[in-house]
Design a protein around this motif. Structure first.
Motif, PDB file in Angstrom:
ATOM      1  N   GLU A 139      12.871  73.672  40.950  1.00  0.00           N
ATOM      2  CA  GLU A 139      13.448  74.906  41.097  1.00  0.00           C
ATOM      3  C   GLU A 139      13.816  75.108  42.699  1.00  0.00           C
ATOM      4  OE1 GLU A 139      11.844  74.444  38.483  1.00  0.00           O
ATOM      5  OE2 GLU A 139      13.112  75.354  37.060  1.00  0.00           O
ATOM      6  N   LEU A 140      12.252  74.768  43.342  1.00  0.00           N
ATOM      7  CA  LEU A 140      12.242  75.095  44.675  1.00  0.00           C
ATOM      8  C   LEU A 140      13.289  74.163  45.498  1.00  0.00           C
ATOM      9  CD1 LEU A 140      10.949  76.976  46.409  1.00  0.00           C
ATOM     10  CD2 LEU A 140       8.820  75.682  46.722  1.00  0.00           C
ATOM     11  N   ARG A 141      13.231  72.811  45.071  1.00  0.00           N
ATOM     12  CA  ARG A 141      14.118  71.929  45.688  1.00  0.00           C
ATOM     13  C   ARG A 141      15.579  72.290  45.627  1.00  0.00           C
ATOM     14  NH1 ARG A 141      12.360  65.794  44.299  1.00  0.00           N
ATOM     15  NH2 ARG A 141      14.283  65.450  45.171  1.00  0.00           N
ATOM     16  N   VAL A 142      15.872  72.813  44.569  1.00  0.00           N
ATOM     17  CA  VAL A 142      17.471  73.297  44.440  1.00  0.00           C
ATOM     18  C   VAL A 142      17.722  74.337  45.276  1.00  0.00           C
ATOM     19  CG1 VAL A 142      18.909  74.334  42.712  1.00  0.00           C
ATOM     20  CG2 VAL A 142      17.519  72.485  41.923  1.00  0.00           C
ATOM     21  N   PHE A 143      16.646  75.518  45.178  1.00  0.00           N
ATOM     22  CA  PHE A 143      16.806  76.631  45.864  1.00  0.00           C
ATOM     23  C   PHE A 143      17.004  76.025  47.580  1.00  0.00           C
ATOM     24  CE2 PHE A 143      15.275  80.250  48.373  1.00  0.00           C
ATOM     25  CZ  PHE A 143      16.210  81.043  47.978  1.00  0.00           C
ATOM     26  N   MET A 147      17.748  73.302  48.982  1.00  0.00           N
ATOM     27  CA  MET A 147      18.971  72.446  49.256  1.00  0.00           C
ATOM     28  C   MET A 147      20.220  73.586  49.294  1.00  0.00           C
ATOM     29  SD  MET A 147      19.213  69.831  50.461  1.00  0.00           S
ATOM     30  CE  MET A 147      20.684  68.978  50.197  1.00  0.00           C
TER      31      MET A 147
END
Lengths: 211, 211
Positions: free
Chosen positions: B163-167, B169
């Motif tokens: 979730e945090l990675r996607v957010f 990026m």
DNA sequence: CATCTTTTGACAGTTACTCTCAATTTCATG
DNA sequence: CATGAAATTGAGAGTAACTGTCAAAAGATG
């Protein structure tokens, strides 16, 4: 959407296909197959165009004629038309997130059914080889432009507005990260679930984790 | 955040700086200056490392020693520590969008005050030269990881979660598109306004244009 | 089967980048 | 300030990804 594998041309596509065309397709495929094999054996950097040409039984010139750069042999992407058609086919009142959910699901199902190994190799190389990653991002930007077109049609916004451009690229950035996450975690998860989770984030923002 | 220009080291930084170090900084700058000039004169592709070396009065070996790749001469980025410090300095209850608004504003103000021309050249090259663009995206991904760390600290989310990675990026993707838009429209707008508008989109989604 | 077009391979050339080694320059110390 | 250690530089040789050209081979066409 370069991390997916190429869609097969439908069987009842064009029966009258000249020998010339058929040979071209074969050569293309031979180069790809040779490349994948060599990369599995020796790694990406250690694999030279000459070796690829040798194994595919063509000349180096021919390899360059079919693929403008080494990375393109790995990354070539024929998904955009498929995705675009699917995008337009979804009902008008569906939210963009749901549209993307469906489109991505369809593409991934096909891709995973056809050549799961190649898909894994591609995403892995995307993590490991900067040049491949760069090529993937280029392709992602192209898909982003298509997405923008589709979103413009749905929303009535100007496809060239900053807002739509930013939005489309932020979605693509998020999806790109899914591919990276999937590869970095050793393809442990089902990528379709990851895409769903990513779209949740893109649609609703970060879940609050405090409580 | 590679499209910004390098922050000057503060005057009262480190008075006791050996001759060795000072020379290195000079050489680095000489190579950069030579490169910018040559690119303005002849374009990026037409500019060879040998020409750069000649004009900077060093050997080609030295150029490669200072910059691992040609693109790096143009794109090198020393902003991350600055941005990171700024990120942490913002009050804990500020929304991520406001934090980014402040951080970007600060960085852009500095950058525009120092070397606006270089910043324009960089963004232009980012649009025109695929290799430069690729290098910028790499650097963007790195900044994305930093942003992730900062967001993790604020939100309590796992910095390695999908979730945090996607957010993170997706935010970086959106900001990257701002740089592209700015350059493609001939640097017409004030990039700080563009960043603000982009952050609005990232925070609230697309504005509805129908009514 | 003759000719016209496309595709291929051979070859030469450019350039970014790597590696190695010897010469030079800076630094620290007696 | 002399000297030896360490860092920096430059020269040179080598690799590999491309580019462009041209003649030969193979496929299409009437």
């Amino acid at each position: 959407m370069t991390f997916m594998t190429a869609p097969r041309t439908t069987p009842a596509d064009r029966p009258p296909l000249g020998l010339r065309e058929r040979k071209k397709i074969k050569t293309r495929q031979a180069i790809r197959t040779a490349t994948y094999a060599l990369i599995e054996e020796q790694g990406y950097d250690a694999t030279t165009i000459e070796q690829i040409a040798d194994r595919a039984e063509v000349s180096p010139s021919t390899v360059f004629r079919y693929f403008p750069a080494k990375e393109d042999i790995v990354v070539t992407d024929e998904w955009d038309p498929v995705i675009m058609a699917e995008l337009r086919a979804r009902p008008q009142d569906e939210s963009w997130a749901d549209v993307l959910r469906h489109v991505m699901r369809t593409a991934l199902d096909l891709s995973l059914a056809e050549e799961p190994e190649v898909m894994r190799l591609r995403t892995r190389l995307g993590v490991e080889v900067p040049a491949v990653r760069a090529r993937m991002m280029e392709s992602m930007a192209v898909t982003g432009r298509l997405l923008r077109e589709a979103l413009a049609e749905r929303s009535g916004l100007d496809p060239d507005s900053l807002e739509l451009r930013v939005f489309a690229m932020s979605v693509m950035g998020g999806l790109m990260e899914v591919s990276r996450y999937w590869a970095e975690t050793g393809h442990r998860d089902d990528i379709r679930d990851l895409v769903d989770r990513a779209l949740d984030v893109l649609e609703h923002g970060l879940p609050s984790a405090k409580p």
